[in-house]
Scaffold this motif. Structure first.
Motif, PDB file in Angstrom:
ATOM      1  N   MET A   2       1.916  -1.234  -4.543  1.00  0.00           N
ATOM      2  CA  MET A   2       0.504  -0.886  -4.680  1.00  0.00           C
ATOM      3  C   MET A   2      -0.359  -2.125  -4.510  1.00  0.00           C
ATOM      4  O   MET A   2       0.048  -3.228  -4.845  1.00  0.00           O
ATOM      5  CB  MET A   2       0.239  -0.272  -6.052  1.00  0.00           C
ATOM      6  CG  MET A   2       0.888   1.070  -6.221  1.00  0.00           C
ATOM      7  SD  MET A   2       0.674   1.846  -7.836  1.00  0.00           S
ATOM      8  CE  MET A   2      -0.890   1.340  -8.396  1.00  0.00           C
ATOM      9  N   GLU A   5      -6.117  -3.156  -6.218  1.00  0.00           N
ATOM     10  CA  GLU A   5      -7.128  -2.142  -6.503  1.00  0.00           C
ATOM     11  C   GLU A   5      -6.476  -0.836  -6.958  1.00  0.00           C
ATOM     12  O   GLU A   5      -6.956  -0.186  -7.889  1.00  0.00           O
ATOM     13  CB  GLU A   5      -8.000  -1.887  -5.264  1.00  0.00           C
ATOM     14  CG  GLU A   5      -8.912  -3.041  -4.904  1.00  0.00           C
ATOM     15  CD  GLU A   5      -8.201  -4.164  -4.153  1.00  0.00           C
ATOM     16  OE1 GLU A   5      -7.102  -3.935  -3.578  1.00  0.00           O
ATOM     17  OE2 GLU A   5      -8.742  -5.281  -4.148  1.00  0.00           O
ATOM     18  N   GLU A   6      -5.377  -0.442  -6.310  1.00  0.00           N
ATOM     19  CA  GLU A   6      -4.672   0.772  -6.707  1.00  0.00           C
ATOM     20  C   GLU A   6      -4.084   0.616  -8.109  1.00  0.00           C
ATOM     21  O   GLU A   6      -4.154   1.538  -8.921  1.00  0.00           O
ATOM     22  CB  GLU A   6      -3.559   1.099  -5.714  1.00  0.00           C
ATOM     23  CG  GLU A   6      -4.068   1.551  -4.365  1.00  0.00           C
ATOM     24  CD  GLU A   6      -2.967   1.672  -3.337  1.00  0.00           C
ATOM     25  OE1 GLU A   6      -3.063   2.587  -2.497  1.00  0.00           O
ATOM     26  OE2 GLU A   6      -2.012   0.858  -3.363  1.00  0.00           O
ATOM     27  N   ASP A   7      -3.504  -0.552  -8.376  1.00  0.00           N
ATOM     28  CA  ASP A   7      -2.937  -0.797  -9.702  1.00  0.00           C
ATOM     29  C   ASP A   7      -4.030  -0.770 -10.767  1.00  0.00           C
ATOM     30  O   ASP A   7      -3.855  -0.172 -11.823  1.00  0.00           O
ATOM     31  CB  ASP A   7      -2.200  -2.135  -9.725  1.00  0.00           C
ATOM     32  CG  ASP A   7      -1.495  -2.366 -11.058  1.00  0.00           C
ATOM     33  OD1 ASP A   7      -0.694  -1.505 -11.462  1.00  0.00           O
ATOM     34  OD2 ASP A   7      -1.767  -3.404 -11.684  1.00  0.00           O
ATOM     35  N   HIS A  46       1.243   9.011  -8.642  1.00  0.00           N
ATOM     36  CA  HIS A  46       0.886   8.071  -7.581  1.00  0.00           C
ATOM     37  C   HIS A  46       1.989   7.969  -6.526  1.00  0.00           C
ATOM     38  O   HIS A  46       1.703   7.896  -5.329  1.00  0.00           O
ATOM     39  CB  HIS A  46       0.588   6.683  -8.150  1.00  0.00           C
ATOM     40  CG  HIS A  46       0.235   5.706  -7.082  1.00  0.00           C
ATOM     41  ND1 HIS A  46      -1.022   5.652  -6.542  1.00  0.00           N
ATOM     42  CD2 HIS A  46       0.983   4.779  -6.441  1.00  0.00           C
ATOM     43  CE1 HIS A  46      -1.034   4.714  -5.595  1.00  0.00           C
ATOM     44  NE2 HIS A  46       0.171   4.183  -5.525  1.00  0.00           N
TER      45      HIS A  46
END
Length: 75
Positions: A2, A5-7, A46
């Protein structure tokens, strides 16, 4: 893997879910269980329920992840 930003987004969602349950957590152990369960649920979503990728992301073995999925009755 990831992006940062996704994390960050996944962490924010998880923290919101945990905050919702804090009022019902009567012990540190219960609070930790709530956080762990929500973190696992969020990561599974996710990674489209791919257990290998989810376990790698969470830093635990796939076997440990499966045990936790059973513990929290996820899926």
């Amino acid at each position: 893997t990831m992006t940062k930003e996704e994390d960050d987004a996944l962490r924010a969602i998880t923290e919101d879910m945990v905050a919702h349950h804090i009022a019902n957590a009567h012990s540190l152990e219960k609070l930790m269980d709530v956080y762990e369960e929500e973190r696992i649920r969020s990561a599974l979503i996710h990674f489209n329920h791919n257990r290998t990728h989810t376990a790698e992301f969470l830093g635990i073995s796939r076997t440990n992840l499966i045990a936790k999925i059973k513990k929290y009755r996820i899926e």
